[in-house]
Design a protein around this motif. Structure first.
Motif, PDB file in Angstrom:
ATOM      1  N   VAL A 199     121.646  86.082 -90.202  1.00 54.44           N
ATOM      2  CA  VAL A 199     122.085  84.684 -90.207  1.00 54.44           C
ATOM      3  C   VAL A 199     123.393  84.597 -90.990  1.00 54.44           C
ATOM      4  O   VAL A 199     123.459  85.028 -92.138  1.00 54.44           O
ATOM      5  N   ALA A 240     117.058  83.450 -84.956  1.00 57.00           N
ATOM      6  CA  ALA A 240     117.574  84.648 -85.617  1.00 57.00           C
ATOM      7  C   ALA A 240     116.461  85.382 -86.367  1.00 57.00           C
ATOM      8  O   ALA A 240     116.358  86.621 -86.301  1.00 57.00           O
ATOM      9  N   VAL A 279     118.504  79.329 -86.741  1.00 54.14           N
ATOM     10  CA  VAL A 279     117.990  80.202 -87.797  1.00 54.14           C
ATOM     11  C   VAL A 279     116.603  80.715 -87.421  1.00 54.14           C
ATOM     12  O   VAL A 279     116.279  81.895 -87.634  1.00 54.14           O
ATOM     13  N   MET A 319     126.034  86.005 -84.217  1.00 55.09           N
ATOM     14  CA  MET A 319     124.615  85.667 -84.205  1.00 55.09           C
ATOM     15  C   MET A 319     124.159  85.348 -82.779  1.00 55.09           C
ATOM     16  O   MET A 319     123.072  85.762 -82.357  1.00 55.09           O
TER      17      MET A 319
END
Length: 353
Positions: A345, A338, A335, A12
């Motif tokens: 995620v 992302a 998050v 990520m």
């Protein structure tokens, strides 16, 4: 608190960095250093920094693809301009250069200026240790990001000014020192704030110069204290020397310019052990020295004596198995990044109270 597998978390990080403009090679280097910091338990230098890095890219304070320029060089020295590149990328190349020089002439030193945050300092001296050398690094934030009050003062005048030394050994875990010359690294205050925890008394003072355990007081105009408690003049003296080596000697200077980009100045030195003593014998003696220390009966409140770097090694082995704990606020920010950059995620493996 969420726990995430380190491989998935790293993927990520790479995706977000590339979406923000980093090359794949740059993103992988930053990921390696960032995830390693989390694995060894130094969460202050791990993924908590990613939102800051993305913001700095947007502001031009980190320049993806920045050139690596050697502006002055001798057989044993170099002065490097990182042109505001990722600190992890610039400092990795700088240490590689120092190691290369020390292989030929046994000792080498390099300085770096105009690079962004380098992350966890120990990563670079450990590179030298893995090459059979003793590595030393000191780092300073130049004229930006001051957070530490000088001994006897109450306003920010110094960086946290970390230093690290790593030694070659035959142990499974690396042997190294990695320490801020302040009572605490600034990132650990950020971790405490994100976890909604108090900090220990003696870490920080508020804007009036009064001791406090509220991490928010640091961000409201307070300052970190020098290392040492009632002997803080020693930490202050170390900080002074680190800033001289990595701030003044690099040409960054001193003082505070809030308008400038974060600027990690670095001083690195590498010593080829073989020039002083046979490497195999040095490693053997170091192992014996560590065994001698660990044989000491533990004091009250302790279970055993650890060598410098052993706790990090043990933490890494555990987190590789169980995942990296990420603060709720940090995870929320990751998050959000992302989703902003359309990056997958990773699943949360477990929740930790």
């Amino acid at each position: 608190m969420p726990r995430v597998a380190h491989e998935a978390l790293g993927e990520m990080v790479v995706g977000i960095l590339q979406a923000a403009g980093a090359s794949e090679a740059e993103a992988q280097t930053v990921r390696e250093h960032m995830i390693k910091a989390n694995l060894v338990g130094h969460d202050s230098h791990g993924v908590i920094l990613l939102p800051t890095y993305i913001e700095r890219i947007a502001r031009g304070h980190i320049v993806p693809g920045a050139p690596f320029e050697i502006v002055a060089e001798s057989p044993t020295t170099a002065r490097i301009n990182g042109h505001w590149g990722f600190g992890q990328v610039v400092s990795t190349r700088a240490m590689e250069l120092a190691i290369q020089k020390a292989r030929t002439l046994n000792v080498a030193a390099v300085t770096v200026f105009q690079q962004s945050h380098v992350g966890r300092l120990a990563d670079y001296p450990i590179m030298a240790a893995q090459a059979g050398m003793i590595g030393i690094m000191a780092c300073d934030s130049g004229r930006t990001n001051k957070s530490v009050a000088p001994y006897g003062g109450r306003t920010r005048r110094l960086g946290t000014n970390p230093m690290s030394i790593a030694l070659p050994s035959d142990l499974e875990g690396p042997v190294f020192l990695d320490m801020a010359t302040s009572a605490v690294a600034a990132g650990k205050i950020a971790v405490a704030r994100n976890r909604k925890q108090a900090v220990p008394l003696g870490w920080i003072i508020d804007k009036e110069g009064q001791p406090t355990t509220d991490p928010q007081a640091f961000y409201d105009g307070g300052a970190i204290l020098p290392l040492g408690g009632d002997q803080a003049h020693k930490g202050y003296g170390l900080s002074f020397m680190v800033e001289t080596l990595s701030g003044l000697l690099t040409g960054l200077g001193y003082g505070f310019d809030p308008s400038g980009p974060h600027n990690d100045g670095a001083f690195m030195a590498v010593f080829n052990v073989e020039a002083f003593y046979p490497l195999t014998e040095f490693k053997k003696m170091l192992s014996g020295f560590i065994a001698y220390l660990k044989d000491s009966p533990p004091a009250a409140g302790f279970q055993e004596v650890l060598y410098p770097g052993e706790l990090e090694y043990r933490t890494e082995q555990q987190r590789r198995r169980t995942g990296i704990p990420v603060e709720e606020e940090t995870w929320r920010q990751l998050v959000a990044l992302a989703e902003r950059f359309a990056v997958s995620v990773p699943p949360v493996e477990a929740e930790e109270s």
